[in-house]
Enzyme design. Structure first.
Site, short mmCIF file in Angstrom:
data_model
loop_
_atom_site.label_atom_id
_atom_site.label_comp_id
_atom_site.label_asym_id
_atom_site.label_seq_id
_atom_site.Cartn_x
_atom_site.Cartn_y
_atom_site.Cartn_z
N GLY A 1 14.28 -40.11 -38.98
CA GLY A 1 12.97 -39.41 -37.52
C GLY A 1 12.10 -39.69 -38.17
N ARG B 1 1.84 -34.73 -53.51
CA ARG B 1 0.68 -35.69 -53.16
C ARG B 1 1.44 -35.87 -51.54
NH1 ARG B 1 0.10 -41.49 -55.13
NH2 ARG B 1 -1.94 -42.11 -54.02
N ILE B 2 0.78 -35.61 -50.71
CA ILE B 2 1.73 -35.92 -48.96
C ILE B 2 1.31 -37.28 -48.69
CG2 ILE B 2 0.43 -36.07 -46.64
CD1 ILE B 2 1.73 -33.10 -48.81
N LYS C 1 0.23 -37.87 -40.87
CA LYS C 1 0.52 -37.65 -39.26
C LYS C 1 1.96 -37.20 -39.73
CE LYS C 1 -0.40 -39.55 -36.27
NZ LYS C 1 -1.02 -40.75 -35.30
N THR C 2 3.04 -37.84 -41.10
CA THR C 2 4.27 -37.18 -40.39
C THR C 2 5.20 -36.80 -41.64
OG1 THR C 2 4.56 -39.40 -42.11
CG2 THR C 2 5.16 -40.07 -40.29
N GLY D 1 10.23 -32.11 -46.31
CA GLY D 1 10.51 -31.73 -44.67
C GLY D 1 11.40 -30.74 -44.58
N GLU D 2 12.34 -30.35 -45.51
CA GLU D 2 13.48 -28.96 -45.17
C GLU D 2 11.71 -27.45 -45.54
OE1 GLU D 2 17.48 -30.36 -46.22
OE2 GLU D 2 16.32 -31.00 -47.59
#
Lengths: 328, 765
Positions: free
Chosen positions: B486, B647-648, B652-653, B723-724
């Protein structure tokens, strides 16, 4: 869940007869509570009679300006009814504070009244519970009882009735119309529909087996401003820790009348008669409302995890009365 | 999956943009999911008509099955098989009670129904398999079990004297660390905080429950399940069944959330494989929501003592973080709760320790931001307490303790923009409007408060290989046994491959979730993007080398004989100086059957860069809350996170990941708690009605901002795990905001209204 027969009722009297002959038969409507209980093996009906499509889904004007709500009116439809919104806002607010949009779309008026407690131990068949299994004991008395009753409980059971709708209806002085298997109809004040647990917490209402709720009738709205205030742990989709339905009429700085019911604190929607009496004729002041809130909670008893509900109910009631009583 | 992923993308960024990495591209798997065409494990119908299993769990928390009568269940309609410890197929024994080595925890045998022992409440004691789920569930109810109950240990607080030090923590960190003379410095400190916080048991509660369809073919089994890390499932099941791993295939293309609860095999997988073999028929099993509370991991209850000693200027001279945590008595799990504190702030005298108390519960597992989630909740509140005692702004206190190098490892940071995150956050949030005097801002009946906290999380990379192939039509396929739980993995890998090879996004198909694909790190520890992204990047580089070598030696190629060191792949063309050739034309000629290559990254701990640099992601969280002065109800008003995480890869995600983490922060600060009834050893509120997680109404204005960053020490992409990071410190910012609003410091999480109410004065109406 054990196997069961399912029948969609076409006619009211036949539905009542079908349930009456079998102690293991149950009415089902939205199923938002019964179905969960069946999956968990807490309710084990052999026959399920679906009454959701019976023609009991109308909201009609009643005598003397009241409103008659069919037993099968959905919670979402009732909350959206213009007459309810305009004249019984406390009921619309209570309905919209309950459950989620999806559940309100399914839940019926009668089913909401007859939903069972959400006590964690009632829901777990490995745990003792006098309501589920009479005589087995109550795990909540000395266990996790944060959600439990501070008024009206007994040594056998301190489960609370979880409805919001019923709390507003109690403040509004609703009456419940039923049809019994003998063919008799009767009208019960909503305050007499639910029983306190005493020594028999498994007997939750004064209805006999097979007796069907046909409608709930609201008298004309009482004078005064109506407010439903629900206190909960998160912003939505949570049962009330404490809720207050208050209707307070004030004129010339004096309380003319008040109707008050509490939710989340007792095994049934709790009409706070003492607080109503304390308010009638008193000056509409902060002191009056504080005293009324104290009166409502006189005799309350905590069991450890739910001790906070006593000051919480008092504080919530104090402010809600003040808001309904035009102080804010 | 493959078919539907090759639909032409309508993403804005795909039109004419040759640099898709970083773009806010929509999820490539989004349309499948919203249309209900993404098939999850329990929905699979492969292998023929399945039978359905239902697990019966133990009604006691510790003891023995004295007698079990399955005769009524066996006679029930539709029942095919009832499995108990008396007839369960042979499995590898569970092994020693404590797991001292980390890798074994992921792969060890986890036998089910192996003997008559009950080790925890709701442990499986029987499995009923029937023609339908309903028949299996009804029959499971007919099994009569008599137990010989034994008393158990459940309460952390009353057993602290039994605490022991594990050999190391989760993720392989040292159990303790000590620098200088903590006790001496702390006792001399001019300004001190010595605060003890309690964080509760928590459960992951992914939307999709743990579910498996097991299909045998000869002596090979295919497991359709919901797994984050296929290699662990493959090894764990193979070890349990005593068979070679190559005969176990794990398939998990879509996962409805995992949060760390799907890193190792659980009862559904093992029991489905056993029953399917016995019945020679596919068997499906899902855990119920209630069963997940006992059988799918949890975060343990902890007691954390944080001691901070500062000089009057706010410079820390002593910093201590002591953690006591509950752990299963039969399988240890030590969350690395104090480890982040070793790298966060400068202080010459330091102490961090982890201690465990054994209880009679199932094993604890990795739950989103293991370590930082509970640890920063406590520590970053203690920093807030210290700031108040010093009369310093909480941001200024942190800036004064910004280290110039990793304070315990003594190595430089790769990139560290914590101070910039805090300053940028303060500017955007309007931090200057915070009143440092708590309980002073009231709007109507609402008390308003602001809070902040820092965020830090290590950058991990797991050993990963990826394969990338291009066919004669110029279509690119990437394969790896990674999962997308996800988070957007399908999407970012599509972007990386497209940019590396200079092809449109629509030409790339990413295939994940099959253990037949090259082995990866899997999803966990926020390492998926850095690990698999780097491997894809390298696989594409290797593929380009192969293509160029073939082109240079191909006489009919315009690139024949050229020096290809400066070649680039852009817009579907291979460019060298003034010359170019269409990539698909080139492939068609040099490799009509297609051409592929693999790329690999090593585990971060095996890299020189890890030894030479302290690698972390950073952030700053800000929160504004409103507390009802009559009821104590706490409601979020605003949250902001400013993130420096390299770096992204997809704006959006990445944003969604941070927002999700911040929402976990709301849960941890204000709601989530699994209540353990120490009389019975069970989690009382074991469903989603009573285990509260934030709902939409709880999530108000929420912003995530990324600082421009590129960490060239971290990996070839310059990206770091994030993420975390959204969880780390988010809860502390909220708790600090509640304190600022009310002046009431609650050190027992979650902060609920009943804990505030006794301290909230009555406010005149």
């Amino acid at each position: 869940m054990q196997p069961f027969s399912y029948e969609r009722a076409e006619e009211v009297r036949r539905a009542v007869a079908a349930v009456a002959v079998n102690p293991q038969a149950r009415f089902i409507s939205g199923g938002t509570n019964l179905l969960d209980l069946m999956k968990l093996g807490i309710e084990r009906p052999t026959d399920v009679i679906d009454i959701s499509r019976l023609p009991l889904d109308r909201i009609e004007a009643a005598e003397e300006g009241g409103l008659r709500i069919g037993a099968q009116v959905r919670n979402s439809d009732l909350a959206a009814d213009p007459r309810v919104r305009a004249r019984y806002p406390v009921l619309a607010q209570a309905l919209l504070a309950g459950a989620s949009g999806q559940i309100r779309n399914k839940a019926s008026t009668a089913g909401n009244l007859l939903q069972r407690t959400r006590c964690y131990y009632f829901y777990d068949r490995n745990m003792p519970c006098n309501k589920r299994e009479p005589g087995s004991g109550c795990a909540a008395l000395e266990g996790l009882n944060r959600m439990h009753a501070v008024l009206g409980g007994s040594d056998a059971c301190i489960a609370v009735h979880p409805s919001d709708m019923a709390v507003a209806m109690t403040a509004l002085g609703a009456r419940v119309e039923t049809l019994s298997p003998s063919g008799d109809t009767r009208t019960i004040p909503i305050t007499e529909l639910h029983r306190l647990p005493g020594a028999e917490p498994h007997v939750e209402t004064t209805l006999e087996h097979g007796e069907m709720i046909m409608a709930v009738t609201l008298p004309p709205p009482p004078a005064g401003r109506q407010i439903y205030r629900k206190v909960r742990d998160r912003a939505s989709y949570a049962f009330a820790l404490v809720s207050v339905a208050a209707i307070v009429a004030v004129s010339n700085g004096q309380v003319r009348s008040a109707r008050i019911a509490l939710g989340g604190v007792a095994p049934k929607p709790w009409r706070a008669v003492n607080a109503e009496l304390a308010l009638a004729g008193a000056p509409a002041t902060e002191r009056t409302y504080t005293q009324a809130a104290d009166a409502a909670l006189a005799g309350a008893r905590g069991y450890g995890g739910n001790d906070f509900k006593i000051p919480l109910a008092r504080r919530t009631l104090r402010y809600t009365l003040a808001a309904a009583g035009e102080l804010v | 999956m493959a078919d539907s992923m090759t639909q032409p993308s309508r993403n804005r960024a795909s039109t004419g943009d040759d640099r898709p990495i970083g773009q806010p591209i929509d999820r490539v798997d989004g349309p499948l999911k919203v249309a209900g065409r993404a098939t999850y494990a329990y929905e699979q119908t492969l292998g023929g008509t399945p039978a359905y299993g239902y697990i019966r769990g133990a009604a006691i928390a510790r003891g023995r099955i004295a007698a079990i009568d399955t005769s009524a269940a066996e006679r029930a309609p539709g029942v095919l098989f009832v499995m108990t410890h008396r007839n369960a197929p042979a499995q590898t024994a569970f092994g020693p009670s404590v797991t001292p080595t980390v890798p074994e925890a992921f792969t060890r045998a986890r036998p089910m129904l192996a003997n008559d022992r009950v080790r925890y409440y709701d442990e499986p004691v029987a499995l009923v398999v029937a023609e339908t789920f309903e028949a299996a569930r009804a029959a499971a109810d007919l099994i009569e079990v008599r137990y010989a109950r034994e008393s158990g240990v459940f309460d952390l607080h009353t057993h602290l004297d039994d605490a022991y030090a594990p050999i190391r923590t989760n993720a392989g960190f040292e159990t303790d660390s000590a620098v200088g003379d903590f006790m001496g410095a702390f006792s001399r400190a001019a300004v001190k905080v010595d605060a003890t916080y309690r964080t509760p048991y928590e459960h992951h509660n992914p939307m999709e429950p743990h579910a498996t369809l097991a299909v045998w073919s000869g002596d090979e089994v295919t497991i359709h399940t919901s797994a984050q890390t296929l290699a662990n499932y493959q090894a764990g099941l193979a070890n349990t069944l005593g068979m070679p791993p190559e005969r176990v295939r794990i398939v998990s293309p879509f996962i409805g959330g995992g949060f760390g609860s799907k890193l190792i095999v659980h009862a559904d997988t093992v029991l489905a494989a056993l029953a399917a073999r016995v019945l020679a028929r596919p068997v499906k099993i899902a855990l119920t929501r209630q069963q997940m509370f006992a059988n799918a991991g949890y975060r343990a209850e902890m007691i954390q003592q944080v001691r901070l000693g500062a000089d009057p200027d706010g410079r820390l001279i002593a910093m201590g973080h002591d953690v006591h945590s509950a752990t299963s008595r039969f399988e240890e799990f030590c969350e690395q709760t104090a480890v982040f504190a070793r790298s966060l702030y400068a202080a010459p005298n330091r102490l961090t320790r982890h201690r465990l108390v054994g209880v009679d519960l199932n094993r604890g597992e990795w739950m989103r931001s293991p370590g930082e989630a509970p640890g920063m909740l406590a520590f970053e509140c203690a920093m807030d307490e210290l700031a108040e005692r010093l009369g310093l702004d909480p941001i200024e206190l942190r800036i004064r303790n910004e280290p110039s190098e990793d304070p315990e490892r003594g190595v430089p940071f790769s990139t560290r923009n914590l101070v910039d995150c805090m300053r940028e956050g303060a500017r955007r949030f309007g931090w200057e409007r915070r009143n440092p005097q708590p309980g002073c801002i009231r709007e109507g009946r609402q008390l308003i408060g602001y809070g902040m906290a820092a965020a830090i999380r290590p950058n991990y990379i797991g050993a990963t290989t990826a394969r990338v192939a291009i066919d004669a039509d110029g279509q690119v396929t990437a394969q790896l046994d990674m999962t997308d739980i996800g988070t957007g993995t399908y999407t970012i890998l599509t972007q990386i491959a497209a940019e590396s090879l200079g092809v449109p996004l629509s030409a790339v198909t990413v295939e994940l979730g099959d253990s037949r694909f090259p082995r990866t790190s899997g999803s966990g520890g926020s390492w998926g993007a850095a690990s698999t992204g780097s491997a894809i990047h390298r696989a594409c580089a290797a593929l380009k080398t192969r293509i160029l070598e073939a082109a240079r030696s191909n006489e009919s190629s315009p690139l024949y004989g050229m020096d290809l060191a400066e070649a680039s792949f852009v817009g579907g063309e291979v460019l060298v100086g003034e010359r170019s050739e269409n990539l698909a034309d080139l492939i068609r000629r040099i490799a009509p059957e297609g051409i592929d290559a693999e790329g690999t990254v090593a585990s971060v701990r095996e890299t020189e860069s890890y030894a030479a640099y302290s690698q972390h992601s950073y952030g700053a969280h800000f929160a504004e809350v409103a507390v009802d002065c009559d009821t104590g109800e706490i409601r979020m008003r605003r949250m902001l996170a400013v993130i420096g995480a390299g770096r992204i890869l997809n704006a959006k995600t990445a944003r969604s990941q941070i927002l999700g983490g911040m929402t976990w922060g709301i849960g941890a600060a204000l709601m989530e708690e699994s209540v353990l009834d120490s009389r019975h050893g069970h989690f009382v509120n074991h469903d989603l009605a009573e285990y509260h997680v934030p709902v939409n109404g709880d999530v108000q204005d929420m912003q995530a901002v990324f600082l421009e960053e590129h960490d060239d020490k971290a990996n070839p992409l310059g990206a770091k795990g994030l993420g975390e990071l959204g969880v780390c410190g988010a809860g502390a910012a909220i708790a600090n905001a509640v304190y600022n609003a009310t002046g009431v410091r609650v050190r027992e999480f979650p902060v609920t209204l009943d804990k505030l109410l006794p301290e909230l004065p009555m406010v005149a109406i």
